[in-house]
Design a protein around this motif. Structure first.
Motif, PDB file in Angstrom:
ATOM      1  N   THR A 145      52.506  32.968  43.618  1.00 53.36           N
ATOM      2  CA  THR A 145      51.542  34.082  43.512  1.00 53.36           C
ATOM      3  C   THR A 145      50.856  33.708  45.230  1.00 53.36           C
ATOM      4  O   THR A 145      51.645  32.886  45.559  1.00 53.36           O
ATOM      5  CB  THR A 145      49.896  33.975  43.221  1.00 53.36           C
ATOM      6  OG1 THR A 145      48.973  35.008  43.200  1.00 53.36           O
ATOM      7  CG2 THR A 145      49.553  32.568  43.012  1.00 53.36           C
ATOM      8  N   ARG A 149      44.786  34.382  46.913  1.00 51.55           N
ATOM      9  CA  ARG A 149      44.546  34.316  44.734  1.00 51.55           C
ATOM     10  C   ARG A 149      44.633  33.446  44.075  1.00 51.55           C
ATOM     11  O   ARG A 149      43.800  33.276  42.750  1.00 51.55           O
ATOM     12  CB  ARG A 149      46.451  35.261  44.373  1.00 51.55           C
ATOM     13  CG  ARG A 149      45.951  35.921  44.556  1.00 51.55           C
ATOM     14  CD  ARG A 149      44.861  37.235  43.251  1.00 51.55           C
ATOM     15  NE  ARG A 149      45.156  38.673  43.678  1.00 51.55           N
ATOM     16  CZ  ARG A 149      44.648  39.763  43.339  1.00 51.55           C
ATOM     17  NH1 ARG A 149      43.092  39.113  42.741  1.00 51.55           N
ATOM     18  NH2 ARG A 149      45.305  40.749  43.460  1.00 51.55           N
ATOM     19  N   ASN A 153      41.114  31.832  42.361  1.00 58.16           N
ATOM     20  CA  ASN A 153      40.848  31.801  40.808  1.00 58.16           C
ATOM     21  C   ASN A 153      40.299  30.321  41.261  1.00 58.16           C
ATOM     22  O   ASN A 153      39.072  29.661  40.074  1.00 58.16           O
ATOM     23  CB  ASN A 153      42.160  31.102  40.394  1.00 58.16           C
ATOM     24  CG  ASN A 153      42.241  30.442  39.113  1.00 58.16           C
ATOM     25  OD1 ASN A 153      42.211  31.352  38.355  1.00 58.16           O
ATOM     26  ND2 ASN A 153      42.412  28.894  38.816  1.00 58.16           N
ATOM     27  N   ASP A 156      36.582  31.102  40.698  1.00 64.46           N
ATOM     28  CA  ASP A 156      36.139  31.885  39.630  1.00 64.46           C
ATOM     29  C   ASP A 156      34.959  31.294  38.849  1.00 64.46           C
ATOM     30  O   ASP A 156      35.561  30.650  37.903  1.00 64.46           O
ATOM     31  CB  ASP A 156      37.280  32.622  39.337  1.00 64.46           C
ATOM     32  CG  ASP A 156      36.648  33.739  38.482  1.00 64.46           C
ATOM     33  OD1 ASP A 156      35.980  33.861  37.838  1.00 64.46           O
ATOM     34  OD2 ASP A 156      38.147  34.859  37.824  1.00 64.46           O
ATOM     35  N   HIS A 159      35.384  32.867  34.192  1.00 60.75           N
ATOM     36  CA  HIS A 159      36.636  33.071  33.469  1.00 60.75           C
ATOM     37  C   HIS A 159      36.833  31.814  32.222  1.00 60.75           C
ATOM     38  O   HIS A 159      37.764  31.294  31.848  1.00 60.75           O
ATOM     39  CB  HIS A 159      38.066  32.882  34.380  1.00 60.75           C
ATOM     40  CG  HIS A 159      38.271  31.330  35.213  1.00 60.75           C
ATOM     41  ND1 HIS A 159      38.099  30.377  36.288  1.00 60.75           N
ATOM     42  CD2 HIS A 159      39.443  30.421  34.641  1.00 60.75           C
ATOM     43  CE1 HIS A 159      38.266  30.240  36.525  1.00 60.75           C
ATOM     44  NE2 HIS A 159      39.481  30.084  35.710  1.00 60.75           N
ATOM     45  N   VAL A 285      46.481  33.924  36.109  1.00 60.68           N
ATOM     46  CA  VAL A 285      46.661  34.139  37.942  1.00 60.68           C
ATOM     47  C   VAL A 285      48.208  34.564  38.686  1.00 60.68           C
ATOM     48  O   VAL A 285      48.408  35.723  39.578  1.00 60.68           O
ATOM     49  CB  VAL A 285      46.467  32.794  38.498  1.00 60.68           C
ATOM     50  CG1 VAL A 285      46.658  33.198  40.418  1.00 60.68           C
ATOM     51  CG2 VAL A 285      44.676  32.445  38.037  1.00 60.68           C
ATOM     52  N   THR A 287      50.296  36.605  37.122  1.00 58.75           N
ATOM     53  CA  THR A 287      50.437  37.574  35.978  1.00 58.75           C
ATOM     54  C   THR A 287      48.766  38.843  37.791  1.00 58.75           C
ATOM     55  O   THR A 287      49.591  40.153  36.902  1.00 58.75           O
ATOM     56  CB  THR A 287      50.057  37.954  35.303  1.00 58.75           C
ATOM     57  OG1 THR A 287      47.994  37.806  34.987  1.00 58.75           O
ATOM     58  CG2 THR A 287      50.768  37.875  35.096  1.00 58.75           C
ATOM     59  N   GLN A 288      48.607  38.727  38.009  1.00 54.17           N
ATOM     60  CA  GLN A 288      48.159  39.566  39.229  1.00 54.17           C
ATOM     61  C   GLN A 288      48.256  40.426  40.022  1.00 54.17           C
ATOM     62  O   GLN A 288      49.480  39.340  41.039  1.00 54.17           O
ATOM     63  CB  GLN A 288      46.581  38.587  39.755  1.00 54.17           C
ATOM     64  CG  GLN A 288      45.417  37.957  39.293  1.00 54.17           C
ATOM     65  CD  GLN A 288      44.388  37.369  39.709  1.00 54.17           C
ATOM     66  OE1 GLN A 288      44.848  36.575  40.119  1.00 54.17           O
ATOM     67  NE2 GLN A 288      43.807  37.830  40.291  1.00 54.17           N
ATOM     68  N   ASN A 289      48.192  41.535  40.051  1.00 59.65           N
ATOM     69  CA  ASN A 289      49.462  42.324  41.332  1.00 59.65           C
ATOM     70  C   ASN A 289      47.692  43.736  41.737  1.00 59.65           C
ATOM     71  O   ASN A 289      46.448  44.236  41.085  1.00 59.65           O
ATOM     72  CB  ASN A 289      49.897  43.348  39.633  1.00 59.65           C
ATOM     73  CG  ASN A 289      50.817  44.573  40.779  1.00 59.65           C
ATOM     74  OD1 ASN A 289      51.176  44.162  42.026  1.00 59.65           O
ATOM     75  ND2 ASN A 289      50.188  45.898  40.596  1.00 59.65           N
ATOM     76  N   LYS A 291      50.071  40.503  44.465  1.00 59.00           N
ATOM     77  CA  LYS A 291      50.323  39.383  44.191  1.00 59.00           C
ATOM     78  C   LYS A 291      48.561  38.827  45.402  1.00 59.00           C
ATOM     79  O   LYS A 291      48.384  37.007  45.651  1.00 59.00           O
ATOM     80  CB  LYS A 291      51.462  39.014  44.660  1.00 59.00           C
ATOM     81  CG  LYS A 291      52.590  38.739  43.520  1.00 59.00           C
ATOM     82  CD  LYS A 291      53.666  38.456  43.801  1.00 59.00           C
ATOM     83  CE  LYS A 291      54.552  37.770  42.308  1.00 59.00           C
ATOM     84  NZ  LYS A 291      53.979  36.927  41.106  1.00 59.00           N
ATOM     85  N   SER A 293      44.806  38.523  47.648  1.00 60.56           N
ATOM     86  CA  SER A 293      43.869  39.100  47.162  1.00 60.56           C
ATOM     87  C   SER A 293      43.984  39.921  49.196  1.00 60.56           C
ATOM     88  O   SER A 293      44.169  39.399  50.135  1.00 60.56           O
ATOM     89  CB  SER A 293      43.201  38.323  47.470  1.00 60.56           C
ATOM     90  OG  SER A 293      41.835  38.667  47.462  1.00 60.56           O
ATOM     91  N   GLU A 299      39.585  46.759  43.727  1.00 60.05           N
ATOM     92  CA  GLU A 299      39.079  46.001  41.823  1.00 60.05           C
ATOM     93  C   GLU A 299      37.468  46.032  41.745  1.00 60.05           C
ATOM     94  O   GLU A 299      37.100  46.686  42.184  1.00 60.05           O
ATOM     95  CB  GLU A 299      39.290  44.382  42.900  1.00 60.05           C
ATOM     96  CG  GLU A 299      41.008  43.712  41.773  1.00 60.05           C
ATOM     97  CD  GLU A 299      41.047  42.686  42.061  1.00 60.05           C
ATOM     98  OE1 GLU A 299      41.657  42.487  42.192  1.00 60.05           O
ATOM     99  OE2 GLU A 299      39.759  41.962  42.721  1.00 60.05           O
TER     100      GLU A 299
END
Length: 325
Positions: A145, A149, A153, A156, A159, A285, A287-289, A291, A293, A299
């Motif tokens: 990624t 991103r 994380n 964040d 989560h 992380v 898997t975020q799309n 990749k 930010s 979002e």
């Protein structure tokens, strides 16, 4: 990437004397080596003659010798020798010069200057980590990624009870107060998780919330600190490989006891705990799309995403050469 920044790109221990170290950082293939004075040099990993990777060569005469035809390049990228032209020929060597990069070695980290010739003298780090009483152990991992991103994380707080339900997020504290977020000098973000079990109460606003004793700090462009306590610190630098890959250097610092050898053993345990936690993050992380930010990527963000929102705003301003705040 943000231009005109010192990026942490590698650990000092990776660069051995008389050995070439190949790495991809900031979308560039680089080769690093130590000169006779133990200083780090960084060059583009491509010979100007026929395009071979210099990292497949060797250190020779305080230069990198190309493995293909023996051309030698010093730490400034200047071509010092072309064997095919003879030892005494210095004509036309300048046209074979290659790009070099300004690097600094501090805090057991290799930093590279990414930008123009107006170089900042301030190397990003955290004062808390300069205490010699700390013992430290490091692990690394590569995430598929963008580095933005991976950084988000670590800012964040929402989560925690989901990704880390059986480690650092135990307790089912799903309600997010704030989080309070402080910006210092357009380069540092400070925040902390202030989560609670949801018993039907209304979440506190960021202004009503507080920075707790366990808090997070991020310094642009790519270093992060988890201040667990005065005696336990977790530090990460996110080395950008390219637009889809990042190498995380994760360090566990502690000075829990007055005995270095005991603290060193504790850091080994802490290192493996860090590995468990980061793998929980990594699984999701990557898997975020998309990749990478950006400030606006469609979002639907929440109040609890405030540290991420601030990160995106500052990063966007810095990318445009401006100042946020």
């Amino acid at each position: 990437m943000i231009k005109n920044q010192w990026y942490a790109i590698a650990s000092s221990k990776e660069i051995k004397k008389n050995q070439l170290f190949s790495l991809k950082r900031l979308n560039m293939n680089l080769v690093l080596f130590r000169d006779n004075h133990n200083n780090i040099n960084a060059l583009i990993d491509k010979c100007s003659h026929r395009g071979a990777a210099l990292s497949k060569g060797k250190v020779q005469n305080n230069c990198i010798q190309c493995p293909f035809h023996g051309l030698e390049f010093n730490g400034d990228g200047n071509c010092e020798k072309i064997p095919a032209l003879g030892n005494f020929s210095k004509d036309n060597l300048k046209r074979f010069n290659i790009q070099n990069f300004l690097v600094k070695e501090q805090n057991e980290i290799i930093y590279i200057w990414y930008g123009n010739n107006k170089v900042s003298s301030e190397i990003p780090f955290f004062e808390e980590l300069k205490d010699d009483n700390f013992s430290m152990k490091e692990i690394t991992d590569i995430w598929n990624t963008h580095y933005s991103r991976a950084i988000e994380n670590q800012l964040d707080v929402i989560h925690l009870p989901f990704i880390h339900h059986n480690t650092i997020g135990r307790g089912n504290k799903t309600l997010v107060n704030g989080p309070k977020t402080i910006i210092i000098e357009n380069k540092t973000i400070i925040t902390s998780a202030n989560n609670e079990v949801d018993n039907g109460q209304k979440p506190l606003s960021p202004k009503e919330s507080k920075i707790k004793n366990t808090f997070l700090k991020f310094n642009f462009p790519n270093i992060w600190l988890n201040h667990v306590s005065d005696n336990i610190l977790i530090f990460i630098f996110f080395a950008p490989i390219d637009d889809e890959n990042t190498k995380l250097y994760i360090r566990f610092y502690n000075k829990i006891t007055n005995f270095k050898f005991i603290n060193s053993f504790i850091s080994i345990i802490g290192k493996y705990m860090n590995n468990i936690v980061q793998k929980q993050d990594k699984r999701v992380v990557i898997t975020q799309n998309p990749k990478k930010s950006e400030l606006k990527i469609k979002e639907n963000l929440l109040q609890g995403d405030l540290p991420i929102i601030e990160y995106r705003k500052i990063r966007d301003c810095l990318q445009k050469g401006g100042f946020y705040g």
